[in-house]
Structures are given as structure tokens and as C-alpha cells.
Scaffold this motif. Structure first.
Motif, PDB file in Angstrom:
ATOM      1  N   PRO A  39      -3.820  -5.683   1.863  1.00 47.78           N
ATOM      2  CA  PRO A  39      -4.294  -4.914   3.027  1.00 47.78           C
ATOM      3  C   PRO A  39      -3.376  -3.748   3.401  1.00 47.78           C
ATOM      4  N   ILE A  40      -2.070  -3.920   3.196  1.00 47.65           N
ATOM      5  CA  ILE A  40      -1.138  -2.817   3.492  1.00 47.65           C
ATOM      6  C   ILE A  40      -1.416  -1.647   2.557  1.00 47.65           C
ATOM      7  N   LEU A  41      -1.573  -1.948   1.282  1.00 44.00           N
ATOM      8  CA  LEU A  41      -1.814  -0.899   0.297  1.00 44.00           C
ATOM      9  C   LEU A  41      -3.171  -0.233   0.506  1.00 44.00           C
ATOM     10  N   LEU A  42      -4.182  -1.024   0.797  1.00 41.76           N
ATOM     11  CA  LEU A  42      -5.512  -0.454   1.030  1.00 41.76           C
ATOM     12  C   LEU A  42      -5.561   0.383   2.307  1.00 41.76           C
ATOM     13  N   ALA A  43      -4.796  -0.005   3.309  1.00 36.04           N
ATOM     14  CA  ALA A  43      -4.733   0.793   4.539  1.00 36.04           C
ATOM     15  C   ALA A  43      -4.123   2.164   4.263  1.00 36.04           C
ATOM     16  N   LYS A  44      -3.126   2.208   3.400  1.00 33.14           N
ATOM     17  CA  LYS A  44      -2.523   3.494   3.045  1.00 33.14           C
ATOM     18  C   LYS A  44      -3.520   4.380   2.310  1.00 33.14           C
ATOM     19  N   LEU A  45      -4.268   3.789   1.384  1.00 33.91           N
ATOM     20  CA  LEU A  45      -5.289   4.564   0.669  1.00 33.91           C
ATOM     21  C   LEU A  45      -6.406   5.034   1.603  1.00 33.91           C
ATOM     22  N   ALA A  46      -6.798   4.173   2.531  1.00 31.76           N
ATOM     23  CA  ALA A  46      -7.840   4.550   3.494  1.00 31.76           C
ATOM     24  C   ALA A  46      -7.361   5.701   4.380  1.00 31.76           C
ATOM     25  N   ALA A  47      -6.088   5.677   4.755  1.00 33.94           N
ATOM     26  CA  ALA A  47      -5.540   6.769   5.572  1.00 33.94           C
ATOM     27  C   ALA A  47      -5.537   8.082   4.795  1.00 33.94           C
ATOM     28  N   VAL A  48      -5.202   8.025   3.513  1.00 40.58           N
ATOM     29  CA  VAL A  48      -5.232   9.231   2.675  1.00 40.58           C
ATOM     30  C   VAL A  48      -6.657   9.745   2.554  1.00 40.58           C
ATOM     31  N   ALA A  49      -7.612   8.850   2.327  1.00 40.33           N
ATOM     32  CA  ALA A  49      -9.013   9.259   2.183  1.00 40.33           C
ATOM     33  C   ALA A  49      -9.548   9.868   3.480  1.00 40.33           C
ATOM     34  N   LEU A  50      -9.216   9.268   4.612  1.00 43.79           N
ATOM     35  CA  LEU A  50      -9.667   9.808   5.899  1.00 43.79           C
ATOM     36  C   LEU A  50      -9.045  11.176   6.164  1.00 43.79           C
ATOM     37  N   THR A  51      -7.766  11.311   5.869  1.00 46.50           N
ATOM     38  CA  THR A  51      -7.090  12.601   6.046  1.00 46.50           C
ATOM     39  C   THR A  51      -7.735  13.664   5.175  1.00 46.50           C
ATOM     40  N   ALA A  52      -7.986  13.333   3.907  1.00 38.78           N
ATOM     41  CA  ALA A  52      -8.605  14.298   2.993  1.00 38.78           C
ATOM     42  C   ALA A  52     -10.008  14.677   3.454  1.00 38.78           C
ATOM     43  N   ALA A  53     -10.762  13.704   3.930  1.00 37.29           N
ATOM     44  CA  ALA A  53     -12.127  13.992   4.396  1.00 37.29           C
ATOM     45  C   ALA A  53     -12.123  14.900   5.622  1.00 37.29           C
TER      46      ALA A  53
END
Length: 194
Positions: A39-53
Motif C-alpha cells: 500500500p505504501i508503494l501503490l500510494a506513491k504511484l497513485a500520487a504520481v499519477a494524480l499529479t501528472a493528470a
């Protein structure tokens, strides 16, 4: 277009790097407390995806207002691909470098070299070998084509998504190996056994 891509790469890279770099101690504490790593790793990826979007949406609107953009959706995809690729690079550098200055310097230099070599004005003056291997090649081709021509090279969009997936996966691998979890359970078992 090159300046829009450069801005997105730097902002996405800085945000991902800063979050990863500054959360090292908190992540370590969570892992030591037994919190699952995924979950920690997926949260980091989700934050990157949201920022990029969000960056892609904002920049696409600004370019739509100021330039004669023919196709907004491929342009948004290209800008999001640039944000995802450099967000992954930011995650990776946040796990690898020892100081903030080194991370910021590397993101700035990578982004400047990449956007500089992708610039059509510079590229027509001299033939640069290996430009198609850089992270922004696909997004640059897709962004320029969607802005200036009726043709949309969707294959270049897939190339940008490949770069995004590769940098994200490599960042997750490094985060996974560099932040080992030491659950209190194995320690108790060793104490009881000894």
C-alpha cells in the motif's frame, strides 16, 4: 511545446522526488510497525499519477487557449506521459540519492537535456543519434503532431506510456529493496528461541 513539456517534467519530478525523499523516515517507521509495503508503494504511484493528470489537464487548457491545438486529447495524453515518466524518475531518485540538492540537480539536468534534444529547432540543426531512446521522444512527437498536424501518431503515445511504466516499475523495485521491513514478529521469535 518544448517549454510546456519541460515545465511538466520538472514539476512532476520535483513533487515525486520531494515526497519520496522526505518520507523516508516515516516509511521506515510504518514498515517497522508492520504496515504492509505494497500500500505504501501503490500510494506513491497513485500520487504520481494524480499529479501528472492534474498537470496535464491544466497545461492542456492553457495550450488550448493560447495555441491553435487541433487535437486536445492526444496532447493531454502526451503531457500526462511526460509527467508520469519524470514522476517515476523522481520516485527513483528520491530513493537513491543522499541529499535533496543532488536530486534536484539530477532532475533539472535530465529534464533540460531531454527537452533540449527534443526541441525541433535544435534537432534540425544537427542530427542527434539516440534521441528516440529518451523519455520525452514519444510524448514530444505526439504533442507536436496533435498540436500542429491533422495526423495523430498513437504509437508514440504508447512509447510514452512504456517509459512511464518502466520508470514507475524501476522506482517501485528500488523502493522495495531499499526500504526493508523488519517486523517485530521475527525478533520476538528469535528472542524466545534463544
Amino acid at each position: 511545446m518544448a517549454s510546456a513539456l519541460g515545465a511538466i517534467t520538472m514539476v512532476a519530478g520535483f513533487i515525486a522526488f520531494t515526497e519520496t525523499f522526505q518520507s523516508r523516515e516515516m516509511d521506515r517507521r510504518l514498515l517497522l510497525a508492520g504496515y504492509p509495503r505494497l500500500p505504501i508503494l501503490l500510494a506513491k504511484l497513485a500520487a504520481v499519477a494524480l499529479t501528472a493528470a492534474l498537470l496535464s489537464f491544466y497545461t492542456t487548457i492553457l495550450l488550448w487557449i493560447s495555441l491553435p491545438v487541433r487535437h486536445a486529447a492526444p496532447l493531454a495524453l502526451a503531457l500526462a506521459g511526460a509527467g508520469l515518466a519524470y514522476g517515476g524518475i523522481g520516485l527513483l531518485l528520491g530513493s537513491l540519492v543522499r541529499g535533496e540538492l543532488e536530486g534536484f540537480f539530477l532532475i533539472i539536468m535530465l529534464s533540460l537535456v531531454d527537452t533540449g534534444l527534443q526541441n525541433p529547432v535544435f534537432n534540425t540543426l544537427m542530427d542527434v543519434a539516440g534521441v528516440s531512446a529518451l523519455p520525452l521522444y514519444g510524448v514530444n512527437q505526439l504533442a507536436l503532431s496533435s498540436t500542429l498536424t491533422p495526423h495523430i501518431p498513437w504509437s508514440h503515445g504508447l512509447l510514452s506510456l512504456t517509459w512511464s511504466a518502466a520508470t514507475g516499475a524501476l522506482a517501485l523495485l528500488v523502493l522495495h529493496t531499499h526500504r526493508t521491513s523488519r517486523s517485530p514478529r521475527p525478533r520476538r521469535a528469535r528472542v524466545q528461541a534463544g
